[in-house]
Design a protein around this motif. Structure first.
Motif, PDB file in Angstrom:
ATOM      1  N   ALA A 136       0.830  -1.254  -0.163  1.00 56.89           N
ATOM      2  CA  ALA A 136      -0.045  -0.015  -0.002  1.00 56.89           C
ATOM      3  C   ALA A 136       0.924   1.213  -0.004  1.00 56.89           C
ATOM      4  N   THR A 137       1.928   1.069  -1.021  1.00 56.19           N
ATOM      5  CA  THR A 137       2.979   2.220  -0.794  1.00 56.19           C
ATOM      6  C   THR A 137       3.268   2.790  -2.324  1.00 56.19           C
ATOM      7  N   VAL A 138       3.357   4.116  -2.460  1.00 54.60           N
ATOM      8  CA  VAL A 138       4.107   4.595  -3.821  1.00 54.60           C
ATOM      9  C   VAL A 138       5.641   4.866  -3.376  1.00 54.60           C
ATOM     10  N   TYR A 139       6.279   4.258  -4.151  1.00 55.05           N
ATOM     11  CA  TYR A 139       7.896   4.268  -3.979  1.00 55.05           C
ATOM     12  C   TYR A 139       8.304   5.393  -5.135  1.00 55.05           C
ATOM     13  N   VAL A 140       9.371   5.965  -4.742  1.00 50.71           N
ATOM     14  CA  VAL A 140      10.116   6.796  -5.717  1.00 50.71           C
ATOM     15  C   VAL A 140      11.596   6.682  -5.858  1.00 50.71           C
ATOM     16  N   SER A 141      12.275   6.763  -7.018  1.00 53.53           N
ATOM     17  CA  SER A 141      13.782   6.617  -7.121  1.00 53.53           C
ATOM     18  C   SER A 141      14.170   8.000  -8.092  1.00 53.53           C
ATOM     19  N   THR A 142      15.250   8.649  -7.714  1.00 51.20           N
ATOM     20  CA  THR A 142      15.470   9.637  -8.374  1.00 51.20           C
ATOM     21  C   THR A 142      17.025   9.352  -8.996  1.00 51.20           C
ATOM     22  N   ASN A 143      17.354   8.045  -8.960  1.00 55.86           N
ATOM     23  CA  ASN A 143      18.519   7.637  -9.558  1.00 55.86           C
ATOM     24  C   ASN A 143      18.468   6.432 -10.546  1.00 55.86           C
ATOM     25  N   GLY A 145      16.669   3.691 -10.244  1.00 55.10           N
ATOM     26  CA  GLY A 145      16.374   2.578  -9.571  1.00 55.10           C
ATOM     27  C   GLY A 145      17.420   2.056  -8.652  1.00 55.10           C
ATOM     28  N   ALA A 146      18.315   2.851  -8.386  1.00 58.35           N
ATOM     29  CA  ALA A 146      19.789   2.342  -7.384  1.00 58.35           C
ATOM     30  C   ALA A 146      19.027   2.334  -6.028  1.00 58.35           C
ATOM     31  N   THR A 147      18.384   3.354  -5.629  1.00 62.09           N
ATOM     32  CA  THR A 147      17.820   3.438  -4.398  1.00 62.09           C
ATOM     33  C   THR A 147      16.307   3.871  -4.511  1.00 62.09           C
TER      34      THR A 147
END
Length: 215
Positions: A136-143, A145-147
């Protein structure tokens, strides 16, 4: 007949820089060796098929999910795929081979829904959003997909009264507006059956707010 299961697309994706290229993640039901990526470079006149290293189930519950497959607009040979059972995967060679993204917080799911959608920010290199129904979560990566991090401020409870035992809001589908805002629909179950609650929220990357815009 031996390709019957390919008639059920789990997701499709287009290359934003090549109007001839089409990707189909194909797998109507889940079983060993069930599924493949069908890739066309002539707008679907012909396809090449590459075996998928994970199971899909496009005719299972959760078939109203947002697109699980997405092409990186800044690296068109790279695709990300959210799966029902095995977390997030990445291909660096136009869907021919795949590797599980070890840094992603969800590595496996038993609910049959898993990772519902993958969405690249078309204006910001390296930024992508991923919706996990399991967590039940939205995730974000700014690199690229590295983190990963949890997108701050997203709804963790319903903004109205619900029945006892109702599941929390989970991300179902999402789109990015040209102004950069992220629109996300949340529901308590992924459908098409027995959905009781849903909301629509708008996330602003500039001020990190999540106004409820449910009609």
């Amino acid at each position: 007949p031996n390709q019957y299961n390919f008639n059920g697309p789990e997701s499709i994706a287009l290359d934003p820089h090549d109007p001839n290229r089409l990707y189909i993640a194909a797998g109507m039901y889940a079983y060993s060796g069930c599924c493949a990526f069908l890739v066309s470079d002539d707008q679907g006149a012909t396809f090449s098929a590459y075996p998928a290293p994970f199971e899909m189930c496009s005719n299972c519950d959760g078939r109203a999910a947002g697109e699980r497959l997405a092409v990186n607009p800044f690296k068109p040979a790279e695709l990300f795929m959210g799966t029902r059972y095995n977390g997030l995967w990445v291909s660096e060679n136009r869907a021919q081979t795949w590797t599980q993204v070890a840094s992603f917080p969800v590595q496996s799911s038993t609910d049959g829904y898993g990772v519902q959608w993958v969405l690249f920010d078309p204006k910001t290199p390296g930024t992508l959003y991923v919706g996990s129904f399991t967590n039940a979560t939205v995730y974000v990566s700014t690199n690229d997909g590295a983190t990963w991090s949890v997108l701050p401020g997203q709804p963790i409870a319903w903004p109205f009264s619900v029945s006892a035992g109702a599941k929390p809001p989970a991300p179902e589908r999402a789109l990015i507006n040209p102004d950069g805002n992220l629109y996300v629909t949340f529901d308590d179950l992924p459908g098409p059956n027995v959905i009781d609650y849903g909301i629509v929220e708008k996330y602003s990357p500039e001020d990190k707010t999540w106004p409820n815009i449910t009609p």
